[in-house]
Design a protein around this motif. Sequence first.
Motif, PDB file in Angstrom:
ATOM      1  N   SER A 274      -8.649  -1.193   2.008  1.00 18.22           N
ATOM      2  CA  SER A 274      -9.606  -2.290   2.203  1.00 18.22           C
ATOM      3  C   SER A 274      -9.661  -3.185   0.971  1.00 18.22           C
ATOM      4  CB  SER A 274     -10.997  -1.738   2.510  1.00 18.22           C
ATOM      5  OG  SER A 274     -10.983  -1.082   3.759  1.00 18.22           O
ATOM      6  N   LEU A 275      -9.582  -2.585  -0.208  1.00 13.25           N
ATOM      7  CA  LEU A 275      -9.526  -3.388  -1.425  1.00 13.25           C
ATOM      8  C   LEU A 275      -8.278  -4.259  -1.410  1.00 13.25           C
ATOM      9  CD1 LEU A 275     -10.481  -4.223  -4.260  1.00 13.25           C
ATOM     10  CD2 LEU A 275      -9.198  -2.256  -5.154  1.00 13.25           C
ATOM     11  N   ALA A 276      -7.151  -3.690  -1.029  1.00 14.73           N
ATOM     12  CA  ALA A 276      -5.898  -4.459  -0.983  1.00 14.73           C
ATOM     13  C   ALA A 276      -6.032  -5.664  -0.056  1.00 14.73           C
ATOM     14  CB  ALA A 276      -4.741  -3.575  -0.535  1.00 14.73           C
ATOM     15  N   LEU A 277      -6.700  -5.477   1.068  1.00 10.84           N
ATOM     16  CA  LEU A 277      -6.880  -6.577   2.013  1.00 10.84           C
ATOM     17  C   LEU A 277      -7.842  -7.641   1.495  1.00 10.84           C
ATOM     18  CD1 LEU A 277      -7.017  -4.508   5.303  1.00 10.84           C
ATOM     19  CD2 LEU A 277      -5.162  -6.028   4.556  1.00 10.84           C
ATOM     20  N   ALA A 278      -8.721  -7.271   0.575  1.00  9.25           N
ATOM     21  CA  ALA A 278      -9.695  -8.220   0.018  1.00  9.25           C
ATOM     22  C   ALA A 278      -9.120  -9.065  -1.118  1.00  9.25           C
ATOM     23  CB  ALA A 278     -10.929  -7.461  -0.482  1.00  9.25           C
TER      24      ALA A 278
ATOM     25  N   ARG B 111      -0.357  -0.388  -8.273  1.00  5.89           N
ATOM     26  CA  ARG B 111       0.020  -0.453  -6.862  1.00  5.89           C
ATOM     27  C   ARG B 111      -0.227  -1.834  -6.264  1.00  5.89           C
ATOM     28  NH1 ARG B 111      -2.860   3.446  -2.451  1.00  5.89           N
ATOM     29  NH2 ARG B 111      -2.455   2.209  -0.606  1.00  5.89           N
ATOM     30  N   PHE B 112      -1.362  -2.454  -6.613  1.00  9.40           N
ATOM     31  CA  PHE B 112      -1.722  -3.747  -6.037  1.00  9.40           C
ATOM     32  C   PHE B 112      -1.378  -4.918  -6.941  1.00  9.40           C
ATOM     33  CE2 PHE B 112      -5.131  -1.015  -3.926  1.00  9.40           C
ATOM     34  CZ  PHE B 112      -4.322  -0.736  -2.858  1.00  9.40           C
ATOM     35  N   ASP B 113      -0.646  -4.665  -8.025  1.00 11.71           N
ATOM     36  CA  ASP B 113      -0.196  -5.706  -8.951  1.00 11.71           C
ATOM     37  C   ASP B 113      -1.368  -6.523  -9.502  1.00 11.71           C
ATOM     38  OD1 ASP B 113       1.770  -6.957 -10.437  1.00 11.71           O
ATOM     39  OD2 ASP B 113       2.128  -8.506  -8.928  1.00 11.71           O
ATOM     40  N   LEU B 114      -2.393  -5.806  -9.962  1.00 10.03           N
ATOM     41  CA  LEU B 114      -3.556  -6.436 -10.585  1.00 10.03           C
ATOM     42  C   LEU B 114      -3.485  -6.229 -12.092  1.00 10.03           C
ATOM     43  CD1 LEU B 114      -6.309  -5.145  -8.140  1.00 10.03           C
ATOM     44  CD2 LEU B 114      -5.402  -7.473  -8.278  1.00 10.03           C
TER      45      LEU B 114
ATOM     46  N   GLU C 233     -11.143   6.228 -14.065  1.00  9.90           N
ATOM     47  CA  GLU C 233     -10.327   5.293 -14.838  1.00  9.90           C
ATOM     48  C   GLU C 233      -8.846   5.444 -14.498  1.00  9.90           C
ATOM     49  OE1 GLU C 233      -9.323   4.055 -19.477  1.00  9.90           O
ATOM     50  OE2 GLU C 233     -10.981   5.417 -19.065  1.00  9.90           O
ATOM     51  N   ALA C 234      -8.370   6.680 -14.410  1.00  8.00           N
ATOM     52  CA  ALA C 234      -6.952   6.917 -14.089  1.00  8.00           C
ATOM     53  C   ALA C 234      -6.618   6.407 -12.681  1.00  8.00           C
ATOM     54  CB  ALA C 234      -6.617   8.400 -14.208  1.00  8.00           C
ATOM     55  N   GLU C 235      -7.525   6.618 -11.736  1.00  8.40           N
ATOM     56  CA  GLU C 235      -7.297   6.130 -10.369  1.00  8.40           C
ATOM     57  C   GLU C 235      -7.280   4.606 -10.336  1.00  8.40           C
ATOM     58  OE1 GLU C 235      -9.317   9.784  -7.830  1.00  8.40           O
ATOM     59  OE2 GLU C 235     -10.602   8.227  -8.697  1.00  8.40           O
ATOM     60  N   ARG C 236      -8.181   3.976 -11.082  1.00  7.55           N
ATOM     61  CA  ARG C 236      -8.216   2.507 -11.123  1.00  7.55           C
ATOM     62  C   ARG C 236      -6.936   1.952 -11.742  1.00  7.55           C
ATOM     63  NH1 ARG C 236     -13.311   3.533 -13.371  1.00  7.55           N
ATOM     64  NH2 ARG C 236     -12.694   2.431 -15.266  1.00  7.55           N
ATOM     65  N   GLU C 237      -6.440   2.605 -12.791  1.00 10.67           N
ATOM     66  CA  GLU C 237      -5.180   2.160 -13.409  1.00 10.67           C
ATOM     67  C   GLU C 237      -4.021   2.279 -12.424  1.00 10.67           C
ATOM     68  OE1 GLU C 237      -4.594   4.352 -17.044  1.00 10.67           O
ATOM     69  OE2 GLU C 237      -6.377   3.475 -17.982  1.00 10.67           O
ATOM     70  N   ALA C 238      -3.955   3.383 -11.697  1.00 11.59           N
ATOM     71  CA  ALA C 238      -2.874   3.581 -10.728  1.00 11.59           C
ATOM     72  C   ALA C 238      -2.973   2.558  -9.592  1.00 11.59           C
ATOM     73  CB  ALA C 238      -2.917   5.005 -10.172  1.00 11.59           C
ATOM     74  N   LEU C 239      -4.175   2.292  -9.102  1.00 10.61           N
ATOM     75  CA  LEU C 239      -4.349   1.286  -8.050  1.00 10.61           C
ATOM     76  C   LEU C 239      -4.028  -0.116  -8.565  1.00 10.61           C
ATOM     77  CD1 LEU C 239      -7.580   2.620  -6.321  1.00 10.61           C
ATOM     78  CD2 LEU C 239      -5.288   2.501  -5.313  1.00 10.61           C
ATOM     79  N   SER C 240      -4.329  -0.394  -9.826  1.00  6.69           N
ATOM     80  CA  SER C 240      -3.973  -1.697 -10.412  1.00  6.69           C
ATOM     81  C   SER C 240      -2.465  -1.907 -10.364  1.00  6.69           C
ATOM     82  CB  SER C 240      -4.442  -1.786 -11.869  1.00  6.69           C
ATOM     83  OG  SER C 240      -5.824  -1.788 -11.951  1.00  6.69           O
TER      84      SER C 240
ATOM     85  N   THR D  84       0.840  -1.187   0.000  1.00  9.58           N
ATOM     86  CA  THR D  84       0.000   0.000   0.000  1.00  9.58           C
ATOM     87  C   THR D  84       0.876   1.237   0.000  1.00  9.58           C
ATOM     88  OG1 THR D  84      -0.177  -0.017   2.397  1.00  9.58           O
ATOM     89  CG2 THR D  84      -1.940  -1.116   1.164  1.00  9.58           C
ATOM     90  N   ALA D  85       0.241   2.364  -0.228  1.00 14.08           N
ATOM     91  CA  ALA D  85       0.992   3.611  -0.355  1.00 14.08           C
ATOM     92  C   ALA D  85       1.653   3.988   0.961  1.00 14.08           C
ATOM     93  CB  ALA D  85       0.058   4.741  -0.789  1.00 14.08           C
TER      94      ALA D  85
END
Length: 182
Positions: free
Chosen positions: A139-143, A45-48, A36-43, A7-8
Amino acid sequence: MNTPENTAPENRESEFSRPFDVRQVEGKAPHLEATEAEREALSRRFDLVRIDSLSAELELHREDRIVEARGRLRAEIVQSCAVSAEDLPVSVDEELFFRFVPQRTDLVPDEELEIDADDCDEIEYTGTHVDLGEAVAQSLALAIDPFLTGPEAEAARRAAGIGSPEDQGPFAALKGLNLGKA
């Protein structure tokens, strides 16, 4: 709240930042939705593989400087199978509960702390704002299931000469023994 290693860091701006002023949260019910940009950045970060959707419905309540947020996280993600690397779609639907508390300033370095189960749900903040978006992202990362396997996993194990997880580990050798027969 325990945060995963990926996580960050505290000193970095969150990819999904949604700051709320603690003085003005009582009774609010924000809907958070990642762009969309936030989802790409989180992807990343969380290696999705990708995040197709990410949203949260929250209800906020405040008592003094403590803010509680309850609600629901919903996401559609695609992650790689831990064995075959095939893309697997996953739906996330999780209840959320956060308690934001002012950062403690009375801690002594190297002093032992005793915490109870309620302390684990607490997120410390400084100043006058809490970041609901970052709490939702964590919370998404933990899921996310880091060992998710898909229908091709067994074939990939066989092709690599690797047995199934049940055939490995400290008790695998005992399976082949003919114990109890004289």
